[in-house]
Design an enzyme around this catalytic site. Structure first.
Site, PDB file in Angstrom:
ATOM      1  N   LYS A   1       2.601  -5.585  12.894  1.00 43.77           N
ATOM      2  CA  LYS A   1       3.284  -5.283  11.630  1.00 43.77           C
ATOM      3  C   LYS A   1       4.076  -6.510  11.188  1.00 43.77           C
ATOM      4  CE  LYS A   1       6.373  -1.811   9.521  1.00 43.77           C
ATOM      5  NZ  LYS A   1       7.311  -0.684   9.778  1.00 43.77           N
TER       6      LYS A   1
ATOM      7  N   SER B   1       6.538   3.284   6.684  1.00 40.21           N
ATOM      8  CA  SER B   1       6.274   1.936   6.239  1.00 40.21           C
ATOM      9  C   SER B   1       5.173   1.207   7.019  1.00 40.21           C
ATOM     10  CB  SER B   1       7.556   1.113   6.335  1.00 40.21           C
ATOM     11  OG  SER B   1       7.962   0.982   7.687  1.00 40.21           O
TER      12      SER B   1
ATOM     13  N   SER C   1       8.695   5.790  10.198  1.00 41.26           N
ATOM     14  CA  SER C   1       7.725   4.775   9.769  1.00 41.26           C
ATOM     15  C   SER C   1       6.590   4.475  10.732  1.00 41.26           C
ATOM     16  CB  SER C   1       8.460   3.471   9.453  1.00 41.26           C
ATOM     17  OG  SER C   1       9.076   3.561   8.200  1.00 41.26           O
TER      18      SER C   1
END
Ligand SMILES: [Mg+2]
Ligand SMILES: [Zn+2]
Lengths: 487, 100, 490
Positions: free
Chosen positions: A78, A155, A179
């Site tokens: 990420k 997210s 997330s």
């Protein structure tokens, strides 16, 4: 080649160790898959040369009889994790052209254990969002329902989409209010948020420091165990890091849950949850019962205050954490004639709308005259929420809830901020209490979209969480593959 | 957290934007004002929780603040510190002139 | 006598009456640590720009603070020396504001729960004025970096070497009533810091800086609105700035104006204070507990261990000097300002007259060193030679006046005073016959004055003494000269 994508993390590890396949072969298959699925927009940065270099080292290790726990396994990261000399932007324009000179502890742990770096995965800007629509470089598309553009959640939307699309064998995520778990649920994969303090926050772009926690997004519970084994560590560079050894999670796979007590909180069955989710929630309860667990109704009375608490605390911390993006030492600068104008222009242009909204809310709730009514009040209610869980964990071992109130929704459908915030209604409470939670796929809804179920454990009981999730995974036997996945 | 407090108007948005060092285009101010009011309205239900004997919770970790020894272990890396700077000169970060 | 000269220090005569100053000080003292408060970069002064900077200090994304144990100990130690409450649980807060030399966009400080709470210290303003000043708190915080504004016409240059260096902010209660008291307070704090070793107290390098909160009021009235004068780095400037600010406020109030609470700067070139930040830019620091850190907790035994190792403190030494050497409390308070003053004094006073030694050290030696811009550690006069000089005076071998000449010679040549006296034949004349000769000569040479004296002009006696001393080149024993003149002027 496509055969190689069938392995999950654990399977690939075994195949590499037994020299059935090589890491270079596997890595090449993933690089090809990344290219094939590029229209999903999951990757912000692909590091092909580095990946192959790392894979080669792994193959050499294997040939020498050395094999580290994640030897040769290609994964995605990420974009919230700072990676040395590899562009790290937190999906924000303000960090465009930022090349960290350092490696986050979590990613360093992964490389030390032999993992192969494929690239950086998109997310909501500064991890603020639940649909991956706030990323500066554009939306990420959920590989499910190819004919429609569905949200991968957020997210960690890029991470979840990549794992579901088989363009990464596994990925890292960060979870502040859901997330990891919410995008995992939307994309039909497993996402685990560990206990706050399990994974070092050092080198991860901070959103909300008292909540942020890194964790794995994987195809299976076993993969999550394998990957978290490597990600978690005590880190002296993070004052909030827990000085506790993580037991080898792999040894908790296959444990029986006979006699374990599972709490079903009455506050989690409310209006607005889709019928399919309600049905699968009931199925999950039955599966656990069949496996010998005892089902106990419990109450977490302050649940309905969790989102308001979260939407005060997280923006407050974020407003302060994001003050360092000022165009002075790194990132984009918008030139202006005075320092203050430079700050305002740089931040005005560099941050997207959702980030600005949260900075504004955070600044407001901390500002003089409002601190007590908002921030302090939220901290007090946060304690009550944590105490709710403490009370429940005196009676039960695990709590079972849906991961999300709905399955994935279509991208671009204008949603106002508040409706968007409701996505995290089932994940936020455990975040506020610092508890570990896992979301795993248990079925598809009428539209063919994955449904996730969440298990929450007491602090530092990741071993038990893995055992229980593994049992549930077996019962659900979810073996669907997204129609948009690489083949 | 009375409703009175939660009413954000454009001057308030200007003030908060200034404190946050955010340039907000004029045309976005009204919708931002509405968003802030909606969010503040949403969090207002905390008011109904009795917290009179509750200590605020700042951290969920159970451990004490760890202390490190007073040893120089870091620094001497001007190049790395300045590497990402939008503007630097002879070892300094450079910004528009500040008048005190 | 004019009215103003009757005014006490800290009082201002206005049109409407006498105004009194109310002063509170915030002292920023740099902790004498090797590394910074929350990072492992060096805290050394004067390094190349941005070399003592870690990624944590530069606030790179994802960097986190880890606290320095030594700094915690120094804060506790200093708190104990200030007779203050030690808080076993304290909290680090973020103070949020934007500035070019503040990389995080916030300063990590302590707001609601400081490591040290209320205490008090005694100060000596002069021989007749000893008073107690309350300490409000002491907290730990990060220093900011440095902005250079004179390197480029339209740019400022930023050096983060100081960023994150540990500071102790020591806040006094508004108990100070004059610039003199403020100076004495700073001196006392500085000496305490140096005795315990928590800060080197070097004001020139900025290890010790003071912010002064000043307001004025009529005696007995409520406190007025205060202004804060930032970053004063010498006691002289503290004195001047407070006086100038108080006078400015009196002028405004007497002409019917109001004081704006604001931050001001002292302009050393004009001797005036000026506004630093405009009012509409008033700060809202949005303090909140730093979520990257946990509350700082320690046990009673941690505090006790520090207490057990605490060195002799200035007040204790002062009492000892007064008792052992019979010097005045005020002189003692000057001597205890620095440990090496005390060491010098005690060596110089061995076997001699303590009171005289203190006088000579404070008025003569300190004055001469200041003129030459020297520190006591570089004094040409050693404790041993000063002690010898005091011995020569108290034994009557030389007069006080001659001693001053000998002292001047010692400052230049570092010679032993006995050698100088011998070389120049400066021993005091205490022989009756010798002195009688001189007395007779002065009486014979000034018959007209003798007549006047005998007819009642008593004041002339001093003239005769002066004449005798003059022709003896200062060597005559003044006591004997007095006695013999009285006997012979008949
Ligand atoms: Mg202050
Ligand atoms: Zn301060």
């Amino acid at each position: 080649m496509s055969d190689l994508l069938k392995y999950d993390l654990l399977g690939a590890s075994e195949a590499i160790k037994s020299k059935e396949i090589s890491s270079v072969e596997l890595t090449n298959a993933y690089i090809e898959a990344i290219e094939k699925t590029s229209s999903l927009g999951a990757y912000l940065e692909i590091v092909k040369d580095k990946a192959l270099e790392m894979a080669k080292v792994s193959d050499e290790n294997i040939s020498k009889g050395v094999s580290r726990p994640l030897e040769g396994l290609p994964i995605g990261i990420k974009d919230m994790f700072c990676t040395k000399d590899i562009k790290t932007t937190a999906s924000s324009k303000i960090l465009d052209n930022f090349y960290p000179t350092y490696e986050s502890t979590v990613t360093q742990n992964l490389w030390n254990d032999g993992a192969v770096m494929l690239g950086k995965l998109s997310c909501d800007e500064f991890a603020m969002g639940s649909s991956n629509e706030t990323a500066a470089k554009g939306n990420v598309i959920n590989p499910w329902l190819k004919h429609k553009k569905m949200s991968p959640g957020g997210s960690s939307g890029g991470s979840a989409a990549a794992v579901a699309a088989r363009s990464a064998l596994a990925a890292t995520g960060t979870d502040t209010g859901g997330s990891i778990r919410q995008p995992a649920a939307f994309c039909g994969i497993t996402g685990l948020k560990p206990t706050y303090g399990r994974c070092s926050r050092w080198g991860i772009v901070a959103f909300s420091s008292s909540l942020d926690q890194a964790g794995p997004l994987t195809r299976t519970v076993s993969d999550a165990a394998l990957m978290l084994n490597s990600m978690a560590s005590y880190d002296k560079k993070d004052s909030t890091s827990a000085n506790l050894n993580m037991p080898d999670l792999m040894s908790y796979l296959g444990n029986s849950i006979k006699g374990k007590k599972i709490g079903i909180p009455k506050e989690y069955t409310q209006d607005g949850i889709s019928d399919d989710i309600v049905n699968f929630y009931q199925k999950s309860i039955n599966w656990l019962k069949e496996a010998g667990a005892e089902i106990i109704p419990v109450s977490l009375p302050h649940t309905k205050y969790a989102l308001p608490v979260y939407y005060i605390i997280a923006p407050a911390e974020a407003s302060s954490n994001l003050a360092r993006y000022d165009g002075v030492r790194f990132g984009q600068r918008k030139e202006a004639s005075s320092l203050d104008e430079m700050y305002e222009a740089t931040r005005g242009e560099g941050f997207g709308d959702e980030v600005k909204r949260r900075i504004m809310i955070g600044t407001y709730v901390l500002s003089s005259g409002y601190y007590d009514a908002y921030y302090l009040k939220a901290q007090k209610v946060r304690r009550l929420i944590k105490e709710d869980f403490e009370n429940v964990f005196k009676k039960v071992d695990y709590i079972l809830t849906p991961s999300t109130p709905t399955t994935s929704f279509e991208l671009g459908k204008k949603q106002d901020p508040l409706t968007m915030y409701l996505n995290d209604i089932f994940t936020v409470p455990a975040s506020l209490a610092g508890l570990p939670g896992i979301s795993l796929p248990i079925g598809l809804d009428k539209l063919g979209l994955p449904i996730g179920i969440q298990l929450i454990a007491n602090s530092f009981d990741e071993p038990g969480l893995i055992s229980t999730a593994h049992v549930l995974e077996k019962s659900a036997d979810f073996n669907f593959i997204a129609d948009g996945a690489a083949k | 957290m009375s409703n009175k407090k939660s009413i954000v108007d454009i001057p308030t948005v200007n003030k908060i934007a200034r404190l946050s060092r955010l340039d907000i285009p004029e045309k976005n101010k009204q919708s931002l004002t509405n968003d802030l009011n909606n969010i503040l309205g949403f969090v207002a239900n905390l008011e109904e929780v009795d917290t009179s004997n509750v200590e605020p919770l700042a951290s969920v970790t159970g451990h004490k603040l760890p202390l490190r020894s007073d040893i120089v272990t870091d620094g001497n890396m001007e190049d790395l510190v300045l590497k990402n700077a939008p503007e630097s000169s002879s070892g300094f970060f450079v910004v528009p002139k500040v008048i005190e | 006598m004019s009215e103003t000269s009757k005014l006490k220090p800290g009082h201002i005569q206005g049109e409407t009456g006498v105004w009194e100053m109310v002063i509170g000080l915030e002292i920023h003292a740099q902790v004498s640590s090797k590394s910074k408060l929350f990072s492992g970069a060096s805290a050394t002064f004067g390094a190349q720009a941005n070399s003592n900077v870690s990624l944590v200090d530069a606030a790179m994304p994802g960097m986190l603070p880890v606290i320095n144990e030594y700094c915690v100990e120094q804060a506790v130690k200093t708190g104990l020396a200030l007779n203050a409450q030690i808080n076993n649980i304290s909290v680090f807060d973020r103070k949020n504001y934007f500035y070019a030399d503040l990389p995080q966009g916030y300063q990590i400080s302590q707001f609601t729960k400081p490591i040290v709470g209320e205490g008090e210290i005694n100060i000596d303003v002069d021989d007749n004025n000893q008073t107690t000043i309350g300490i409000e708190r002491l907290h730990l915080e990060q220093d900011a970096g440095k902005s250079l504004h004179d390197q480029h016409p339209s740019k400022s240059y930023i050096d983060l070497n100081r960023t994150g260096v540990a500071l102790m902010e020591i806040v006094s209660k508004p108990d100070i009533r004059s610039p003199q008291e403020a100076g004495a307070y700073v001196k006392k704090i500085r000496s305490i810091l140096r005795y315990v070793g928590s800060c080197d107290g070097n004001m020139e390098e900025g290890s010790l800086r003071a912010d002064c909160n000043v307001s004025v009021r009529k005696a007995g009235e409520e406190f007025g609105t205060r202004c804060e004068i930032k970053n004063l780095n010498s006691i002289r400037f503290i004195n001047q700035a407070i006086q100038a600010e108080a006078e400015r406020q009196v002028e405004i109030l007497e002409s019917g104006g109001e004081i704006n609470q604001e931050t001001r700067l002292f302009d050393t070139s004009t001797g005036e204070t000026r506004s630093m930040r405009s009012k509409e830019d008033a700060h809202d620091y949005r303090y909140f507990p730093d979520p990257d850190l946990l509350p700082l907790e320690f046990t009673d035994s941690f505090v006790q261990d520090i207490k057990d190792k605490l060195p002799e403190l200035p007040d204790f030494v002062k009492k000892r000097l007064v008792n052992e050497y019979g010097i005045t409390p005020y002189d003692a308070s000057i001597l205890v300002e620095e440990k090496d003053y005390v060491n010098f004094f005690e060596k110089a006073a061995t076997g001699g007259d303590g009171k005289l030694t203190a006088n000579w050290m404070i008025s003569e030696l300190f004055g001469a060193l200041k003129k030459e811009n020297l520190l006591l550690s570089n004094s040409p006069i050693s404790p041993e030679t000063l002690g010898e000089l005091i011995g020569l005076i108290s034994k009557g071998i030389i007069s006080g006046k001659i001693a001053k000449d000998v002292f001047s010679e010692m400052m230049i040549s570092s010679k032993k005073p006995s050698d100088i006296v011998k070389e120049k034949g400066l021993e005091q004349v205490s022989d009756d016959k010798e002195i009688l000769k001189l007395v007779d000569k002065v009486i014979a040479d000034n018959q007209d004055k003798v007549k006047d004296y005998l007819s009642g002009k008593d004041k002339l006696f001093g003239f005769f003494v002066g004449q005798v001393m003059k022709i003896s080149q200062g060597k005559a024993n003044p006591g004997l000269v007095n006695k013999m003149l009285k006997e012979n002027l008949k």
